[in-house]
Design a protein around this motif. Structure first.
Motif, PDB file in Angstrom:
ATOM      1  N   ILE A   1       0.839  -1.191   0.000  1.00  0.00           N
ATOM      2  CA  ILE A   1       0.000   0.000   0.000  1.00  0.00           C
ATOM      3  C   ILE A   1       0.881   1.250   0.000  1.00  0.00           C
ATOM      4  O   ILE A   1       2.003   1.240   0.484  1.00  0.00           O
ATOM      5  CB  ILE A   1      -0.958   0.063   1.217  1.00  0.00           C
ATOM      6  N   VAL A   2       0.354   2.311  -0.579  1.00  0.00           N
ATOM      7  CA  VAL A   2       0.865   3.665  -0.383  1.00  0.00           C
ATOM      8  C   VAL A   2      -0.229   4.390   0.381  1.00  0.00           C
ATOM      9  O   VAL A   2      -1.376   4.449  -0.079  1.00  0.00           O
ATOM     10  CB  VAL A   2       1.159   4.379  -1.715  1.00  0.00           C
ATOM     11  N   VAL A   3       0.100   4.912   1.543  1.00  0.00           N
ATOM     12  CA  VAL A   3      -0.941   5.483   2.399  1.00  0.00           C
ATOM     13  C   VAL A   3      -0.669   6.958   2.656  1.00  0.00           C
ATOM     14  O   VAL A   3       0.478   7.368   2.860  1.00  0.00           O
ATOM     15  CB  VAL A   3      -1.056   4.699   3.730  1.00  0.00           C
ATOM     16  N   LEU A   4      -1.709   7.743   2.568  1.00  0.00           N
ATOM     17  CA  LEU A   4      -1.641   9.163   2.923  1.00  0.00           C
ATOM     18  C   LEU A   4      -2.462   9.381   4.183  1.00  0.00           C
ATOM     19  O   LEU A   4      -3.602   8.931   4.273  1.00  0.00           O
ATOM     20  CB  LEU A   4      -2.182  10.041   1.792  1.00  0.00           C
ATOM     21  N   PHE A   5      -1.866  10.061   5.146  1.00  0.00           N
ATOM     22  CA  PHE A   5      -2.586  10.447   6.350  1.00  0.00           C
ATOM     23  C   PHE A   5      -2.786  11.956   6.338  1.00  0.00           C
ATOM     24  O   PHE A   5      -1.827  12.723   6.246  1.00  0.00           O
ATOM     25  CB  PHE A   5      -1.808  10.048   7.607  1.00  0.00           C
ATOM     26  N   GLN A   6      -4.031  12.365   6.410  1.00  0.00           N
ATOM     27  CA  GLN A   6      -4.284  13.770   6.651  1.00  0.00           C
ATOM     28  C   GLN A   6      -3.890  14.096   8.092  1.00  0.00           C
ATOM     29  O   GLN A   6      -3.770  13.214   8.932  1.00  0.00           O
ATOM     30  CB  GLN A   6      -5.762  14.099   6.442  1.00  0.00           C
ATOM     31  N   THR A   7      -3.697  15.379   8.383  1.00  0.00           N
ATOM     32  CA  THR A   7      -3.417  15.791   9.750  1.00  0.00           C
ATOM     33  C   THR A   7      -4.497  15.235  10.677  1.00  0.00           C
ATOM     34  O   THR A   7      -5.666  15.260  10.353  1.00  0.00           O
ATOM     35  CB  THR A   7      -3.402  17.327   9.857  1.00  0.00           C
TER      36      THR A   7
ATOM     37  N   THR B   1       9.372   6.780  12.830  1.00  0.00           N
ATOM     38  CA  THR B   1       8.102   6.560  12.150  1.00  0.00           C
ATOM     39  C   THR B   1       7.580   5.185  12.537  1.00  0.00           C
ATOM     40  O   THR B   1       8.364   4.253  12.759  1.00  0.00           O
ATOM     41  CB  THR B   1       8.233   6.663  10.623  1.00  0.00           C
ATOM     42  N   SER B   2       6.278   5.073  12.629  1.00  0.00           N
ATOM     43  CA  SER B   2       5.661   3.780  12.916  1.00  0.00           C
ATOM     44  C   SER B   2       5.193   3.088  11.647  1.00  0.00           C
ATOM     45  O   SER B   2       4.623   1.997  11.707  1.00  0.00           O
ATOM     46  CB  SER B   2       4.455   3.978  13.848  1.00  0.00           C
ATOM     47  N   HIS B   3       5.417   3.698  10.500  1.00  0.00           N
ATOM     48  CA  HIS B   3       4.890   3.179   9.240  1.00  0.00           C
ATOM     49  C   HIS B   3       5.911   2.268   8.570  1.00  0.00           C
ATOM     50  O   HIS B   3       7.056   2.648   8.342  1.00  0.00           O
ATOM     51  CB  HIS B   3       4.513   4.334   8.314  1.00  0.00           C
ATOM     52  N   LYS B   4       5.455   1.084   8.215  1.00  0.00           N
ATOM     53  CA  LYS B   4       6.335   0.104   7.586  1.00  0.00           C
ATOM     54  C   LYS B   4       6.352   0.215   6.068  1.00  0.00           C
ATOM     55  O   LYS B   4       7.203  -0.381   5.415  1.00  0.00           O
ATOM     56  CB  LYS B   4       5.905  -1.311   7.983  1.00  0.00           C
ATOM     57  N   GLN B   5       5.362   0.920   5.521  1.00  0.00           N
ATOM     58  CA  GLN B   5       5.298   1.076   4.071  1.00  0.00           C
ATOM     59  C   GLN B   5       5.209   2.567   3.738  1.00  0.00           C
ATOM     60  O   GLN B   5       5.014   3.395   4.637  1.00  0.00           O
ATOM     61  CB  GLN B   5       4.110   0.288   3.505  1.00  0.00           C
ATOM     62  N   PRO B   6       5.364   2.926   2.463  1.00  0.00           N
ATOM     63  CA  PRO B   6       5.404   4.349   2.110  1.00  0.00           C
ATOM     64  C   PRO B   6       4.197   5.120   2.642  1.00  0.00           C
ATOM     65  O   PRO B   6       3.048   4.696   2.494  1.00  0.00           O
ATOM     66  CB  PRO B   6       5.417   4.328   0.580  1.00  0.00           C
ATOM     67  N   MET B   7       4.471   6.252   3.265  1.00  0.00           N
ATOM     68  CA  MET B   7       3.434   7.091   3.852  1.00  0.00           C
ATOM     69  C   MET B   7       3.756   8.552   3.553  1.00  0.00           C
ATOM     70  O   MET B   7       4.909   8.966   3.591  1.00  0.00           O
ATOM     71  CB  MET B   7       3.363   6.865   5.367  1.00  0.00           C
ATOM     72  N   ILE B   8       2.741   9.312   3.226  1.00  0.00           N
ATOM     73  CA  ILE B   8       2.893  10.749   3.023  1.00  0.00           C
ATOM     74  C   ILE B   8       1.809  11.461   3.813  1.00  0.00           C
ATOM     75  O   ILE B   8       0.693  10.936   3.973  1.00  0.00           O
ATOM     76  CB  ILE B   8       2.812  11.126   1.518  1.00  0.00           C
ATOM     77  N   HIS B   9       2.159  12.628   4.328  1.00  0.00           N
ATOM     78  CA  HIS B   9       1.179  13.452   5.046  1.00  0.00           C
ATOM     79  C   HIS B   9       0.866  14.693   4.224  1.00  0.00           C
ATOM     80  O   HIS B   9       1.739  15.265   3.580  1.00  0.00           O
ATOM     81  CB  HIS B   9       1.747  13.887   6.403  1.00  0.00           C
ATOM     82  N   ASN B  10      -0.379  15.100   4.237  1.00  0.00           N
ATOM     83  CA  ASN B  10      -0.718  16.445   3.813  1.00  0.00           C
ATOM     84  C   ASN B  10      -1.861  16.942   4.682  1.00  0.00           C
ATOM     85  O   ASN B  10      -2.453  16.184   5.452  1.00  0.00           O
ATOM     86  CB  ASN B  10      -1.070  16.543   2.337  1.00  0.00           C
ATOM     87  N   LEU B  11      -2.161  18.211   4.537  1.00  0.00           N
ATOM     88  CA  LEU B  11      -3.086  18.870   5.439  1.00  0.00           C
ATOM     89  C   LEU B  11      -4.517  18.391   5.205  1.00  0.00           C
ATOM     90  O   LEU B  11      -4.855  17.821   4.174  1.00  0.00           O
ATOM     91  CB  LEU B  11      -2.977  20.380   5.253  1.00  0.00           C
ATOM     92  N   PHE B  12      -5.361  18.667   6.209  1.00  0.00           N
ATOM     93  CA  PHE B  12      -6.760  18.237   6.170  1.00  0.00           C
ATOM     94  C   PHE B  12      -7.419  18.490   4.807  1.00  0.00           C
ATOM     95  O   PHE B  12      -8.095  17.639   4.261  1.00  0.00           O
ATOM     96  CB  PHE B  12      -7.558  19.027   7.211  1.00  0.00           C
TER      97      PHE B  12
END
Length: 762
Positions: free
Chosen positions: A489-495, A508-519
């Motif tokens: 998976i590629v996962v994006l977490f909003q704020t 980081t607690s993420h084992k796979q690619p993760m990106i953050h962007n704003l709400f």
């Protein structure tokens, strides 16, 4: 302030002495003024202003209409509309919220509608940092707003009162910003005085003059606001705005003098400390200047003529006063908590240099240092270092290094953190136990999932090393959902909470690619990443045996401020999953109400008291909204029903990989803010399902199916049985009218859902 707090003397108006924070004092001033409106949206560290006002309202201490917006852009629009109607308006924001409303701010100043906004300064992302610097404030310098800077909680209170009178003055008619340091001034309690009688404040600001000017509620003198202008007219408009800003300096001095006579507290344009004969000085905004004053005292005992300059107003910029103050200063160090990247100095450094260019006799050497970013503390020894740089420049007759960052800690290759585990990928997340096949007869999917225990060997997507609260339902629910997702998976977490507790740099607690962007931009960001990946693969620039699944995780009210982006992605039908963990509020900023907060539930901005009984209005049905975008799959799920969630996760992945957008909403317990026992999270969520408040269903290719019906199982319970499990809702059990309305809405939605289940065409 020009005087020490101990030197302040009360005048004829009675004042109360206490210990309060800047946010408390901003709220106190607003309540005493009794504004008509506040459109707001929670963001740390300004959120407390709205929270305190909500608490005051429950006690009947003001009549301000508090409107919870869908985001800061919306809150700015609410405030502008209220001001255009002739009302008195206040707001508070910080950081990204300020930037999100930025395009609205010149509209308000350009059309000359007054209001007051508290900017509780905070670092601007990215990367995200929730502590204080001035990178947000500097974006406001060109908005056409008057900007006051408050260095103490006392100044926050006083300037909020002065700000309204300045804004509404006939020579100004502009919005005013009161900027103070996030977490330093906003949260630290200090000795303060406030007027015992709110009428003293109201008499000072005077009656509302706004209805005497053009406004959109005057039908005898109808006015068109914001008409399109050509260049000549726009130039004339901006000249008038510029002249009004210039005049506001004199108005500020007039209002400050009147306020000093009333309160005994003086706020000159420049707070000049030991500047009468200073040879070296520092220029600092807000709280940092208070630390530097003590150092200036110490240096003077050693025979060094040191001084401190702190402005109380930076728009309009006090150029003439600075030229006068610096006439005999040999070297000035300008400390700034924000950089104007690529220009060798922060914004105020260049404005000071420009001001001194107008004085041919001035020979002051100006140094610039960027400091204190992201809330980095500023101590007395730091102030002394600033003075030493100025002393060295004065002695040498030049600045060895005119611009630099202060407090830099360069990295070292020998301190590179080792990778503690080999990240699992591909086949490690592919069990072969989950089978999804299309059913040609029904047009839907057939899903076979094993018992949950069969998936326990499947690696977690998140490591145990995170900072979530005990009993947090979001982390465990997401892990359960991920059990139903096969492969990478590629996962994006909003704020939001889950993002914050899993990504504390450098860990980081993420084992796979993760990106953050704003709400407000998560879905757009992930759709861009997905489409770029597919295009690079089409061009044979990427070799992958199996495509990853792209998943966006939203929560903590993210489907309010992020709704537009989510709908846009859904209408484009990108091949991705959007998953919302619903904990019924903005938990990451302190449990404020969101549009997902149910009716009557208590939050920090929907208090319970004699004047109000929790949140007004019903919660938003996000799944139905997203399904209306004609996406192939939408669903609800709950950790209390794990097999149901696994099936829906598998379906969501199939649709995301083969057809288009899938959207899911998972109800997640938040013991801290639900005021419930940590161990009861799954039980409380289960009770919400059994009461039919949170029904489990899916909308597949436009057809609705209830996947768990507690009535058929003989397990349906009254809503009261669910509500009594949480401290935030126990008051509802005594509110018969509100409870009846709440139960009626549950029944109405449940009845509609059953009809849709029975008739696929619905």
């Amino acid at each position: 302030m020009a005087k020490l707090e101990e030197e302040l003397k009360q005048t004829g108006a009675a004042q109360v002495t206490t210990f309060e924070s800047g946010n408390e004092m901003a709220a106190t001033a607003a309540a005493q003024i009794n504004y008509h409106m506040m459109g707001y949206f929670p963001i740390t560290p300004s959120t407390e202003v709205a929270q305190y006002l909500d608490q005051m309202k429950t006690r009947g201490q003001h009549n301000i209409k508090l409107v919870a917006a869908d985001g800061e852009h919306g809150s700015a629009g609410i405030c502008y509309g209220a001001a255009a109607a002739g009302a008195r308006v206040v707001n508070a924001t910080s950081s990204q919220g300020f930037l999100y409303m930025l395009e609205q701010l010149p509209v308000q100043s350009g059309t000359r509608f007054p209001m007051v906004m508290n900017l509780v300064t905070r670092a601007v992302s990215g990367p995200l940092d929730i502590r204080g610097d001035h990178s947000d404030l500097y974006y406001g310098l060109n908005t056409g707003w008057v900007i006051l800077t408050a260095s103490t909680p006392q100044a926050v209170y006083d300037m909020n009162i002065m700000a309204l009178k300045i804004a509404e003055h006939s020579d100004v008619r502009l919005p005013v910003m009161v900027a103070y340091d996030g977490f330093y001034t906003s949260h630290q309690k200090r000795k303060v005085q406030y007027f015992a009688d709110a009428e003293t404040v109201r008499d000072f600001v005077g009656p509302n003059p706004n209805l005497n000017y053009p406004n959109i509620t005057d039908f005898d003198r109808p006015v068109t606001v914001g008409a399109h202008m050509n260049g000549d007219d726009l130039t004339n408009n901006h000249v008038q705005l510029s002249e009004a800003l210039k005049l506001s300096e004199g108005v500020y001095e007039q209002v400050a003098a009147e306020y000093a006579a009333l309160s005994g507290r003086e706020y000159p344009i420049l707070d000049l400390y030991h500047m009468e004969d200073a040879e070296v000085a520092v220029f600092l905004l807000n709280s940092a200047a208070e630390s530097a004053k003590d150092v200036a005292d110490q240096l003077r005992t050693r025979g060094i003529k040191a001084g401190v300059i702190r402005p109380n107003i930076i728009r309009p910029f006090p150029a003439a006063q600075l030229r006068e103050a610096l006439r005999h200063v040999k070297a000035l160090l300008v400390g700034e908590r924000a950089d104007s990247y690529g220009s060798d100095g922060g914004n105020l450094t260049h404005e000071i240099k420009a001001a001194l260019q107008e004085d041919p006799l001035n020979q002051t050497i100006v140094l610039s240092r960027i400091f204190g970013l992201g809330g980095k503390d500023f101590y007395a020894e730091d102030a002394e270092a600033f003075f030493q740089l100025a002393i060295q420049a004065a002695e040498a007759g030049r600045a060895e290094k005119p611009f630099d960052y202060y407090g830099i800690n360069p990295g070292s290759p020998d301190k590179v953190m080792p990778q503690v585990m080999q990240p699992p990928r591909g086949n490690a997340y592919r069990t072969g136990l989950i089978q999804v096949t299309p059913d040609e007869a029904t047009g839907k999917l057939k899903v076979k999932v094993p018992p949950l225990r069969s998936l326990t060997t499947k690696p977690r997507r998140l490591t145990p090393g995170h900072g979530a609260c005990p009993g947090c339902g979001a982390l465990s629910a997401l892990e359960l959902f991920f059990k139903g997702i096969e492969g990478d998976i590629v996962v994006l977490f909003q704020t939001g909470c889950v993002y914050v507790v899993t990504t504390g740099y450098p860990y980081t607690s993420h084992k796979q690619p993760m990106i953050h962007n704003l709400f407000q931009n998560g879905a757009a960001t992930l759709s861009g990443a997905l489409e770029a990946y597919m295009e690079m693969k089409r061009r044979n620039e990427i070799e992958m045996s199996d495509d990853p699944t792209f998943i966006m995780i939203s929560g903590d009210g993210g489907m309010d401020i992020g709704m537009g982006s989510a709908i846009g992605a859904a209408l484009r039908n990108h091949k991705l999953i959007m998953l919302e963990y619903d904990n019924e509020g903005y938990m990451n900023t302190g449990s404020q109400q969101s549009y997902s907060t149910p009716m009557g539930h208590m939050t920090s901005t929907s208090g319970v008291g004699k004047m109000q009984k929790g949140k007004q209005g019903h919660h938003k049905d996000t799944v139905q909204i997203m399904a209306a975008c004609n996406i192939p799959y939408a669903f609800t799920a709950a950790e209390s029903h794990p097999q149901d969630m696994l099936r829906k996760a598998a379906k969501a992945q199939w649709y995301a990989n083969n057809v288009g957008t899938a959207y899911g909403k998972i109800l997640c317990a938040c013991p801290l803010n639900w005021k419930s026992e940590d161990r009861l999270g799954t039980s409380i969520v289960g009770a919400a399902v059994e009461s039919c408040f949170f029904p489990l269903y899916e909308i597949e290719q436009g057809s609705t199916t209830i996947t768990y019906n507690p009535e058929d199982k003989g397990k349906r319970i009254p809503a009261a049985e669910w509500l009594k499990l949480m401290g935030k809702t126990k008051h509802l059990l005594k509110e018969e009218a509100t409870m009846a309305t709440f139960e009626q809405e549950i029944e109405r939605r449940w009845t509609i859902l059953k009809k849709k289940h029975e008739i696929s065409e619905l």
